[in-house]
Motif scaffolding. Structure first.
Motif, PDB file in Angstrom:
ATOM      1  N   ALA A 187      -0.694  -9.916  10.021  1.00 57.11           N
ATOM      2  CA  ALA A 187      -1.689  -9.081   9.523  1.00 57.11           C
ATOM      3  C   ALA A 187      -1.420  -7.720   9.209  1.00 57.11           C
ATOM      4  CB  ALA A 187      -3.463  -9.727   9.875  1.00 57.11           C
ATOM      5  N   GLY A 188      -0.462  -7.489   7.790  1.00 51.71           N
ATOM      6  CA  GLY A 188       0.005  -6.478   7.478  1.00 51.71           C
ATOM      7  C   GLY A 188      -2.249  -4.983   7.883  1.00 51.71           C
ATOM      8  N   HIS A 189      -1.162  -3.940   7.852  1.00 57.44           N
ATOM      9  CA  HIS A 189      -2.605  -2.482   7.250  1.00 57.44           C
ATOM     10  C   HIS A 189      -1.211  -1.560   6.922  1.00 57.44           C
ATOM     11  CE1 HIS A 189      -6.694  -4.059   8.756  1.00 57.44           C
ATOM     12  NE2 HIS A 189      -7.110  -3.071   8.168  1.00 57.44           N
ATOM     13  N   TYR A 190      -2.172  -0.451   6.372  1.00 64.05           N
ATOM     14  CA  TYR A 190      -1.833   0.620   5.425  1.00 64.05           C
ATOM     15  C   TYR A 190      -1.207   0.530   4.137  1.00 64.05           C
ATOM     16  CZ  TYR A 190      -2.360   2.048  10.447  1.00 64.05           C
ATOM     17  OH  TYR A 190      -3.217   2.266  11.318  1.00 64.05           O
ATOM     18  N   GLU A 191      -0.104   1.337   3.629  1.00 62.05           N
ATOM     19  CA  GLU A 191       0.636   0.921   2.217  1.00 62.05           C
ATOM     20  C   GLU A 191       0.806  -0.349   2.652  1.00 62.05           C
ATOM     21  OE1 GLU A 191       1.379   1.526  -1.818  1.00 62.05           O
ATOM     22  OE2 GLU A 191      -0.183   2.334  -0.015  1.00 62.05           O
ATOM     23  N   GLY A 192       1.809  -0.936   3.388  1.00 57.02           N
ATOM     24  CA  GLY A 192       2.377  -2.088   3.030  1.00 57.02           C
ATOM     25  C   GLY A 192       3.304  -2.413   4.266  1.00 57.02           C
ATOM     26  N   GLY A 250      10.093   8.442  -0.821  1.00 54.50           N
ATOM     27  CA  GLY A 250       8.797   9.080  -1.014  1.00 54.50           C
ATOM     28  C   GLY A 250       7.953   8.156  -1.300  1.00 54.50           C
ATOM     29  N   GLY A 251       6.506   8.246  -1.676  1.00 53.30           N
ATOM     30  CA  GLY A 251       5.350   7.510  -2.039  1.00 53.30           C
ATOM     31  C   GLY A 251       4.176   7.292  -0.746  1.00 53.30           C
ATOM     32  N   GLN A 252       3.072   7.228  -2.020  1.00 57.43           N
ATOM     33  CA  GLN A 252       1.754   6.852  -0.716  1.00 57.43           C
ATOM     34  C   GLN A 252       1.652   6.675  -0.069  1.00 57.43           C
ATOM     35  OE1 GLN A 252      -0.190   9.202  -2.347  1.00 57.43           O
ATOM     36  NE2 GLN A 252       1.392  10.648  -3.666  1.00 57.43           N
ATOM     37  N   GLY A 253       0.787   6.653   1.203  1.00 56.26           N
ATOM     38  CA  GLY A 253       1.084   6.022   2.368  1.00 56.26           C
ATOM     39  C   GLY A 253       1.697   5.656   3.206  1.00 56.26           C
ATOM     40  N   MET A 254       1.716   4.812   4.671  1.00 53.89           N
ATOM     41  CA  MET A 254       2.324   4.751   5.414  1.00 53.89           C
ATOM     42  C   MET A 254       3.198   3.113   5.129  1.00 53.89           C
ATOM     43  SD  MET A 254       2.348   7.516   6.969  1.00 53.89           S
ATOM     44  CE  MET A 254       2.503   8.006   9.046  1.00 53.89           C
ATOM     45  N   ASP A 285       3.619   2.716  12.018  1.00 56.63           N
ATOM     46  CA  ASP A 285       3.848   2.910  11.457  1.00 56.63           C
ATOM     47  C   ASP A 285       4.445   4.530  11.124  1.00 56.63           C
ATOM     48  OD1 ASP A 285       1.664   4.465  11.810  1.00 56.63           O
ATOM     49  OD2 ASP A 285       0.360   5.000   9.856  1.00 56.63           O
ATOM     50  N   ASP A 286       5.437   4.738   9.541  1.00 55.89           N
ATOM     51  CA  ASP A 286       5.609   6.096   9.226  1.00 55.89           C
ATOM     52  C   ASP A 286       5.851   6.502   7.845  1.00 55.89           C
ATOM     53  OD1 ASP A 286       7.036   8.402  10.027  1.00 55.89           O
ATOM     54  OD2 ASP A 286       8.501   7.515  11.826  1.00 55.89           O
ATOM     55  N   GLU A 287       6.298   7.439   7.281  1.00 57.11           N
ATOM     56  CA  GLU A 287       6.186   7.712   6.350  1.00 57.11           C
ATOM     57  C   GLU A 287       7.438   7.196   5.264  1.00 57.11           C
ATOM     58  OE1 GLU A 287       7.292  11.708   6.587  1.00 57.11           O
ATOM     59  OE2 GLU A 287       5.347  12.131   6.972  1.00 57.11           O
TER      60      GLU A 287
END
Length: 246
Positions: free
Chosen positions: A111-116, A55-59, A49-51
């Motif tokens: 099946a994902g995780h984090y912000e999306g 901009g935006g919240q989470g990864m 994952d990465d930024e």
């Protein structure tokens, strides 16, 4: 059927090897494989994952590990199959979708995780599925639900295949009430008609009670339901009976 799942948490799928789903795997009806797509990252720190650009919240999950994992599945299985992305923005899952998926030879779940997900991952996908208007911490639980609902519909998955035919939603109605021994438990009695041996009357009772349960609990299901003439009469009786109960 072959089922592949791409997940960062493959151990979450251990329960899928129990109960009816486990039996389908043991009997060779289902080839169930879970791939940890972290194994396919080309990042020296094993990052997946990465930024977020702009901009935006989470990864966000990066496309590279998932694309490479999908390439590996295709090389082994000969195809990616029908690729399902578990996503809150997807189409809401229902019994009709389970029946459709049960006709496929190969299903692959992401099946994902984090912000999306990085948006480019959607280029791999044939279907986006959601369990409803809520957000989970990841797609694993959603994938398990869809897999369970689908696999149980496969030929020979259940001891009696008619069990699936009578399930709630398979007929467009909720399932009618069911009973077992004893016939009288603490004053609560099994309806006489079910012990009468009169098959036609029993069938009518089941249909009427399925309509009653649907009318009382999920009337929205009746909006587009294709009633027979007999069912319209039964529903009329149900409405009159319920009105008298109030």
């Amino acid at each position: 059927m072959r089922i592949d799942v791409l997940s960062l948490f493959p151990n979450m799928f251990t329960p899928m090897r129990e109960s009816i789903i486990g039996k389908t795997i043991e009997r060779g009806l289902v080839d169930f494989q879970v791939t940890d797509f972290r194994d396919y990252t080309d990042n020296k720190h094993n990052k997946v994952d990465d930024e977020i650009y702009g901009g935006g919240q989470g990864m966000l999950l990066m496309p590279q590990p998932i694309f490479d994992a999908m390439d590996a599945i295709e090389a082994e299985a000969g195809s990616r199959g029908r690729v399902i992305l578990m996503d809150p923005a997807g189409k809401t899952f229902n019994q009709a979708m389970a029946e459709e998926l049960a006709q496929e030879e190969h299903l692959t779940f992401i099946a994902g995780h984090y912000e999306g997900y990085d948006e480019r991952i959607r280029n791999l996908v044939t279907d986006e599925i959601s369990l409803g208007d809520f957000v989970l911490t990841g797609g694993e639980l959603g994938a398990m639900v869809v897999i369970d609902a689908t696999v149980r519909l496969l030929d020979e998955a259940l001891g009696d295949q008619m069990s699936a035919v009578d399930d709630s939603f398979s007929t467009g109605l909720l399932e009618y009430p069911q009973y077992t021994r004893p016939a009288d438990f603490r004053g609560m009695k099994v309806p006489d008609v079910l012990m009468s041996g009169h098959h036609a009357n029993i069938a009518t009772w089941k249909r009427k009670e399925a309509l009653r349960r649907t009318y009382l609990r999920r009337p929205d299901l009746l909006t587009d339901y294709d009633f027979t003439k007999e069912e319209r009469q039964l529903l009329k009786e149900i409405k009159a009976e319920e009105a008298n109960e109030i």
